[in-house]
Design a protein around this motif. Sequence first.
Motif, PDB file in Angstrom:
ATOM      1  N   GLN A  36       0.820  -1.208   0.000  1.00  0.00           N
ATOM      2  CA  GLN A  36       0.000   0.000   0.000  1.00  0.00           C
ATOM      3  C   GLN A  36       0.857   1.263   0.000  1.00  0.00           C
ATOM      4  O   GLN A  36       0.462   2.284  -0.525  1.00  0.00           O
ATOM      5  N   LEU A  37       2.013   1.170   0.624  1.00  0.00           N
ATOM      6  CA  LEU A  37       2.875   2.330   0.833  1.00  0.00           C
ATOM      7  C   LEU A  37       4.017   2.359  -0.173  1.00  0.00           C
ATOM      8  O   LEU A  37       4.551   1.309  -0.536  1.00  0.00           O
ATOM      9  N   ASP A  38       4.426   3.572  -0.562  1.00  0.00           N
ATOM     10  CA  ASP A  38       5.664   3.665  -1.325  1.00  0.00           C
ATOM     11  C   ASP A  38       6.822   3.587  -0.326  1.00  0.00           C
ATOM     12  O   ASP A  38       6.623   3.602   0.893  1.00  0.00           O
ATOM     13  N   THR A  99      -1.552   7.988  11.102  1.00  0.00           N
ATOM     14  CA  THR A  99      -2.997   7.867  11.309  1.00  0.00           C
ATOM     15  C   THR A  99      -3.298   6.392  11.540  1.00  0.00           C
ATOM     16  O   THR A  99      -2.418   5.527  11.412  1.00  0.00           O
ATOM     17  N   VAL A 100      -4.537   6.078  11.868  1.00  0.00           N
ATOM     18  CA  VAL A 100      -4.943   4.679  12.002  1.00  0.00           C
ATOM     19  C   VAL A 100      -4.711   3.955  10.671  1.00  0.00           C
ATOM     20  O   VAL A 100      -4.179   2.835  10.644  1.00  0.00           O
ATOM     21  N   LEU A 101      -5.083   4.608   9.562  1.00  0.00           N
ATOM     22  CA  LEU A 101      -4.867   4.020   8.244  1.00  0.00           C
ATOM     23  C   LEU A 101      -3.381   3.788   7.989  1.00  0.00           C
ATOM     24  O   LEU A 101      -2.973   2.735   7.475  1.00  0.00           O
ATOM     25  N   GLY A 102      -2.544   4.756   8.365  1.00  0.00           N
ATOM     26  CA  GLY A 102      -1.100   4.627   8.185  1.00  0.00           C
ATOM     27  C   GLY A 102      -0.514   3.501   9.010  1.00  0.00           C
ATOM     28  O   GLY A 102       0.326   2.735   8.530  1.00  0.00           O
ATOM     29  N   ALA A 103      -0.946   3.391  10.259  1.00  0.00           N
ATOM     30  CA  ALA A 103      -0.451   2.314  11.121  1.00  0.00           C
ATOM     31  C   ALA A 103      -0.851   0.948  10.566  1.00  0.00           C
ATOM     32  O   ALA A 103      -0.052  -0.004  10.583  1.00  0.00           O
ATOM     33  N   PHE A 106       1.236   0.265   7.429  1.00  0.00           N
ATOM     34  CA  PHE A 106       2.596  -0.075   7.837  1.00  0.00           C
ATOM     35  C   PHE A 106       2.660  -1.521   8.321  1.00  0.00           C
ATOM     36  O   PHE A 106       3.565  -2.267   7.955  1.00  0.00           O
ATOM     37  N   HIS A 107       1.703  -1.919   9.122  1.00  0.00           N
ATOM     38  CA  HIS A 107       1.658  -3.304   9.604  1.00  0.00           C
ATOM     39  C   HIS A 107       1.526  -4.278   8.434  1.00  0.00           C
ATOM     40  O   HIS A 107       2.273  -5.256   8.328  1.00  0.00           O
TER      41      HIS A 107
END
Length: 152
Positions: A36-38, A99-103, A106-107
Amino acid sequence: MNDDERAIWPSPLYADLVDEIRRLGRRKATHYAGAQLDGSAFSILLVLSDGRSRTLRELSLELELEQSTINRQVNAAIKRGYLERYDVPGQVSRLIRPTVLGAQAFHDDGMLRVDRFNRIFDDLSPGTPEALLRELRAYNDAYDRAVDHEAR
């Protein structure tokens, strides 16, 4: 590494070490299918994963990047909903936190990395993750000491 690049090293061992360290350095930009993340957002969230919010300056120092680069990367992650800035009374600089979405992203992306590690170590024989960790930690500690010594 071509023959001209190899020729500057005092022995093939040093040329091979430089080549392998360059290969490791290229791994930071590796794509993970389903991520999801770059890479930059993952790196920022990795720093923030200790639960402590940071200023742009602190992120810049920890990631060893220019503050303008970090600012651009943080702004991109904020636009995607992975990070947020917030004010702290009595403090000039705003802090950045996941944010909650970011955490969650990341997980999830961290688990993709764990899965890849598991596949790599299943293929690495006779090596072990513990042995690699010991050697990498020893190398990094010695490297830091050498750089600190040169700075004095």
